[in-house]
Motif scaffolding. Sequence first.
Motif: not given
Length: 342
Positions: A234-235, A272-282, A301-315
């Motif tokens: 997996g990724a 895991r990319p699917e465990d990266v959650v987008l949240a406005p206050d994160g 994403l660029d998180l503090g200078g580090t690359g980060l992959r996220a998978y988002l669901g259809p909703d």
Amino acid sequence: MSLHLSGVSKDLGGRRIVDDLDLDVDSGELVCLLGPSGCGKTTTLRMVAGFLIPDVGKVVIDGRDVTNLPPERRPTAMVFQNYALWPHMTVFDNVAFPLKLRKLPRAEIATRVEAMLELVGLTHHLRSRPAHISGGEQQRVALARALVQEPAVLLLDEPLSNLDAKLRVRVREDIRDIQQRLGITTLVVTHDQDEALSIGDRVAVMNGGRIEQVAPPDTLYHQPATRFVGGFVGAMNSLSGSIENGKAVLAGGTVVAVLTPCAAGGTEIAVRPEDVVLAPDGAPARVERVVPRGHFTEIVLDLGGTGLRAYLGPDDPRPAPDDTTGVRFRRALGYADGQLIG
Ligand SMILES: Nc1ncnc2c1ncn2[C@@H]1O[C@H](COP(=O)(O)OP(=O)(O)OP(=O)(O)O)[C@@H](O)[C@H]1O
Ligand SMILES: [Mg+2]
């Protein structure tokens, strides 16, 4: 029949190819041997089948030491990575050959061979020769030739590598069905993680001649014992930093909340990319790229200078490049010296 490898090593061309390997396959179990090209998978399988003799260690089948027995005296059937069909024989005769060797009655041979060729979808090629059928069709003939023997131990070396995506899924489900119905102890070599996770009772991940972890698919995916396993199956995002008080503290100082309990420590954090959650206050992150992947969306994403992959669901809300968003981690794993902590 159970299969047991203990302390097996093999040198080839002056190099250690298989290194002190232990592996157990229980009676009726299907274990996938998964690993990168050149890690020693085929070499291991050849030692189980008897085409190679280990320099040290033992191969035990059904409690019997078979380490030095030739292939024909082992209860195994092997499908080779390169099929090894007999070019001068028709498809039918190739599949019938092992049954003829056993001197089964002609009528029974015909029935079994025809049933098996039907299963792999090759009835129309009964009279064809290997040179006149496609690579994927040859691969299915090789598979039929092994399955028709109903062996106690079945050894498959990349049995589906030349099939198209749809056929691959169908044939792997068929293999699984037959294997379960007949209770065949099976070792399948693959470098396709999707295949390994979907058909294996357990998956053994191999790297550089050694096994790094043997576990059921879910455990392997969610609790990879080493950084290598996490990255291979997996990724995985791999970030420098440690877990402190339930938070991921990255080397650059960025702190990301982790939503489920996790062991503290480590020098590296895997998410895991699917465990990266987008949240406005994160923790703030900038969107670099948005990649449509069909049933999900991948964002980089660029998180503090580090690359980060996220998978988002259809909703999930879908950000645009250059947006600033916040991130949290649903789960995070800490590693020290490449080993899972906790
Ligand atoms: N007879 C041999 N002499 C020398 N080196 C060999 C021999 N057989 C295999 N090797 C080497 O051993 C290593 C492991 O080979 P092996 O075929 O077991 O890999 P594998 O994991 O099956 O890889 P792949 O996924 O590409 O099939 C390779 O680097 C290969 O070159
Ligand atoms: Mg191989």
